[in-house]
Design an enzyme around this catalytic site. Sequence first.
Site, PDB file in Angstrom:
ATOM      1  N   HIS A  69      -8.819   2.657  -5.161  1.00  0.00           N
ATOM      2  CA  HIS A  69      -9.942   1.954  -4.548  1.00  0.00           C
ATOM      3  C   HIS A  69     -11.238   2.521  -5.095  1.00  0.00           C
ATOM      4  O   HIS A  69     -11.312   3.693  -5.467  1.00  0.00           O
ATOM      5  CB  HIS A  69      -9.965   2.150  -3.025  1.00  0.00           C
ATOM      6  N   CYS A 111       0.811  -1.230   0.000  1.00  0.00           N
ATOM      7  CA  CYS A 111       0.000   0.000   0.000  1.00  0.00           C
ATOM      8  C   CYS A 111       0.839   1.272   0.000  1.00  0.00           C
ATOM      9  O   CYS A 111       0.298   2.371  -0.118  1.00  0.00           O
ATOM     10  CB  CYS A 111      -0.969   0.013   1.180  1.00  0.00           C
ATOM     11  N   GLU A 160     -12.721   0.606   2.030  1.00  0.00           N
ATOM     12  CA  GLU A 160     -11.777   0.530   0.909  1.00  0.00           C
ATOM     13  C   GLU A 160     -12.117  -0.666   0.031  1.00  0.00           C
ATOM     14  O   GLU A 160     -11.914  -0.630  -1.173  1.00  0.00           O
ATOM     15  CB  GLU A 160     -10.342   0.393   1.419  1.00  0.00           C
ATOM     16  N   HIS A 200      -1.931   3.232  -5.730  1.00  0.00           N
ATOM     17  CA  HIS A 200      -2.974   2.281  -6.115  1.00  0.00           C
ATOM     18  C   HIS A 200      -4.330   2.951  -5.923  1.00  0.00           C
ATOM     19  O   HIS A 200      -4.411   4.055  -5.387  1.00  0.00           O
ATOM     20  CB  HIS A 200      -2.877   0.994  -5.283  1.00  0.00           C
ATOM     21  N   HIS A 243     -12.095  10.599  -8.175  1.00  0.00           N
ATOM     22  CA  HIS A 243     -11.138  10.514  -9.286  1.00  0.00           C
ATOM     23  C   HIS A 243      -9.956  11.465  -9.105  1.00  0.00           C
ATOM     24  O   HIS A 243      -9.557  12.176 -10.027  1.00  0.00           O
ATOM     25  CB  HIS A 243     -11.836  10.727 -10.632  1.00  0.00           C
TER      26      HIS A 243
END
Length: 130
Positions: A29, A23, A119, A27, A67
């Site tokens: 979610h 993590c 998440e 990345h 986003h």
Amino acid sequence: MFEVRITDDFAAAHFLRDYNGKCENLHGHNYKVYVHVEGNELDEGGMLLDFTLLKTALKEVLSKIDHTNLNDIADFDQNPSAERIAVYIYKNMLKVLSEKGLDLSKDSNRRISKVDVFETDKNRARYIPE
């Protein structure tokens, strides 16, 4: 005591600093958010609070982080954990609702009692104002 809950979702990227594991890499979610409101009194229409008001406020708050790379948002101090996201949503919900004339702080008759940020379907952080 009455409680209502609304839900919405958003997608965002992040990475965790000071974390030993995957993590710490960038990345993303697809987050799911629950906002809970509780109180002892119903309005004239028999409702604790109109769902539409809550949903509109949550959409406004989430539109600011949807986003995005959450690490770029100053409120998270470059370390946007699910816990910090939950606090961010709580504080910004209070602000947006206050602008609409609603006080849902912990000291009011109706209050945001908790914010859940998932998440994944299996991992959730919860913020409960003291």
